[in-house]
Design an enzyme around this catalytic site. Sequence first.
Site, mmCIF file in Angstrom:
data_model
loop_
_atom_site.group_PDB
_atom_site.id
_atom_site.type_symbol
_atom_site.label_atom_id
_atom_site.label_comp_id
_atom_site.label_asym_id
_atom_site.label_seq_id
_atom_site.Cartn_x
_atom_site.Cartn_y
_atom_site.Cartn_z
ATOM 1 N N ASN A 149 0.835 -1.197 0.000
ATOM 2 C CA ASN A 149 0.000 0.000 0.000
ATOM 3 C C ASN A 149 0.875 1.255 0.000
ATOM 4 O O ASN A 149 2.030 1.193 0.408
ATOM 5 C CB ASN A 149 -0.914 -0.009 1.229
ATOM 6 C CG ASN A 149 -2.062 -0.971 1.056
ATOM 7 O OD1 ASN A 149 -2.688 -1.024 0.007
ATOM 8 N ND2 ASN A 149 -2.341 -1.756 2.086
ATOM 9 N N CYS A 170 -4.718 -7.394 -3.883
ATOM 10 C CA CYS A 170 -5.267 -7.154 -2.549
ATOM 11 C C CYS A 170 -6.273 -8.267 -2.257
ATOM 12 O O CYS A 170 -6.753 -8.940 -3.170
ATOM 13 C CB CYS A 170 -5.937 -5.780 -2.510
ATOM 14 S SG CYS A 170 -6.600 -5.297 -0.900
ATOM 15 N N HIS A 171 -6.618 -8.471 -0.987
ATOM 16 C CA HIS A 171 -7.557 -9.546 -0.630
ATOM 17 C C HIS A 171 -8.893 -9.008 -0.130
ATOM 18 O O HIS A 171 -9.703 -9.759 0.391
ATOM 19 C CB HIS A 171 -6.942 -10.467 0.429
ATOM 20 C CG HIS A 171 -6.273 -9.735 1.553
ATOM 21 N ND1 HIS A 171 -4.970 -9.946 1.901
ATOM 22 C CD2 HIS A 171 -6.720 -8.764 2.387
ATOM 23 C CE1 HIS A 171 -4.641 -9.166 2.914
ATOM 24 N NE2 HIS A 171 -5.683 -8.437 3.223
ATOM 25 N N HIS A 201 -9.801 -0.816 -2.281
ATOM 26 C CA HIS A 201 -10.387 -0.433 -0.995
ATOM 27 C C HIS A 201 -11.685 0.355 -1.136
ATOM 28 O O HIS A 201 -12.278 0.740 -0.136
ATOM 29 C CB HIS A 201 -9.394 0.335 -0.111
ATOM 30 C CG HIS A 201 -8.263 -0.503 0.387
ATOM 31 N ND1 HIS A 201 -7.208 0.022 1.102
ATOM 32 C CD2 HIS A 201 -8.007 -1.827 0.273
ATOM 33 C CE1 HIS A 201 -6.350 -0.943 1.403
ATOM 34 N NE2 HIS A 201 -6.813 -2.077 0.904
ATOM 35 N N TYR A 258 -12.219 6.891 4.050
ATOM 36 C CA TYR A 258 -12.223 7.286 2.638
ATOM 37 C C TYR A 258 -13.389 8.208 2.319
ATOM 38 O O TYR A 258 -13.491 8.731 1.210
ATOM 39 C CB TYR A 258 -12.322 6.067 1.722
ATOM 40 C CG TYR A 258 -11.288 5.010 1.981
ATOM 41 C CD1 TYR A 258 -9.990 5.351 2.348
ATOM 42 C CD2 TYR A 258 -11.600 3.662 1.854
ATOM 43 C CE1 TYR A 258 -9.046 4.382 2.593
ATOM 44 C CE2 TYR A 258 -10.648 2.688 2.089
ATOM 45 C CZ TYR A 258 -9.376 3.052 2.464
ATOM 46 O OH TYR A 258 -8.439 2.087 2.704
#
Length: 488
Positions: A149, A170-171, A201, A258
């Site tokens: 990241n 990414c998971h 994300h 975010y």
Amino acid sequence: MSFKIAIIGAGSVGFTKKLFTDILCVPEFKDIEFALTDVSEHNLGMIKAILDRIVEANGLPTRVTATTDRRKAIEGARYIISCVRVGGLEAYADDIRIPLKYGIDQCVGDTICAGGILYGQRNIPVILDFCRDIREVAETNAKFLNYANPMAMNTWAAIEYGKVDTVGLCHGVQHGAEQIAEVLGAKSPGELDYVCSGINHQTWFIELRLNGREIGKDELVAAFEAHPVYSRQEKLRIDVLKRFGVYSTESNGHLSEYLPWYRKRPDEITRWIDMSDWIHGETGGYLRYSTETRNWFETEYPQFLEAASKPIDPQKRSNEHASHILEALETNRVYRGHFNVKNDGVITNLPRDAIIESPGFVDRFGINMAAGITLPEACAATCIASINVQRMSVHAAISGDIDLLKLAVLHDPLVGAVSTPEEVWQMVDEMVVAQAQWLPQYAHAVPAAKERLSKSAVKTREWAGAARRSVRSIEELRAEKAALKQAG
């Protein structure tokens, strides 16, 4: 098959072990070489001993080397995997601590927001060094797999400026799908089919089918609200689901930072988070977790080494993308996953230059994205706000333009909801000065930033945040693990 994989930042011991055992679950990959590299000889020594023990216990011909010479590790590699954390926990602590002085309360701070943007400034010069080495000494057409990241910024820099074949991994999508399958009563995650798309994300489950039956918003809301655990831990995600009509992949704590709505008032933060685990919104939660994990590993290392003597069980192969991508590229066994790549029209209502996370298929011909996806308008609007911040942040990191960096931070949704322009300008000066050793592109700007700080009249406060927990001692962690084991 015989080829070489270089892992940069291999001192991320637990994650490196997972990648290593996943890859060795592919029968054709037993005779490959893993070249580990890290800036820490200490961490390298620990992870090499663990991997050597795995190789020995399983009677494998796999070769493991370790070196602090990154270029040597990359030389001749077909695949290069990055899981670096530039600046380590020292710089990361400033990503959380300094913004708190200006009222910005982050749970993770590694993607956007003030902490994520500065994290990107530290990472991008190093990412470009990786790309130079890949171009010059890796196998021709080597593939760069970035796990580090801030995912979008790192991948954007590697593709646009590093000129290397790069995919970001990414998971979050897998974890979100597991949650949805659970609340809907599926017997296994495999019963759930989905299309999930957006940016890292901030990816959205825009189509859901359980055993072929379409799942709508109302059914999904009801399922989450009825769940005894997620109804408490995912309050913010459920609220976004109600308002946007689709579920977000990202954890309650991550998603909260975010958006400009849920963490801007200290007295509102505790309404939307849950303190049962760091990932649900705790102030500086991931910093605390990372610190505890590092301390635990250092203390309990002999147990980790002993556990490495167990046989590899292919049934326990994780859903991390890397091993499945390599298997598809090398054997042509097709793999479907969600990958971070340059948009180029794949998502119709996001900018073409953005790094998106969206479905794709992998075979010998590479990663082939499913094109023509259109996000719901509210999802697209939220993603675009972050993309604009990411773009300015990447350009600032490349150019060393501190004024552009300040504008990037100013335009961050949560920062803009909390801080004034004067506060943002001073905060960025303070962060650049504090992290100067990892920000070579801003060396020319540091003296003037120090001068401005010495004359500034902007007031700050010493604040731990709305929901901070102290780092637990090894004894406390042992007691908690023992209690959980007894309860289980």
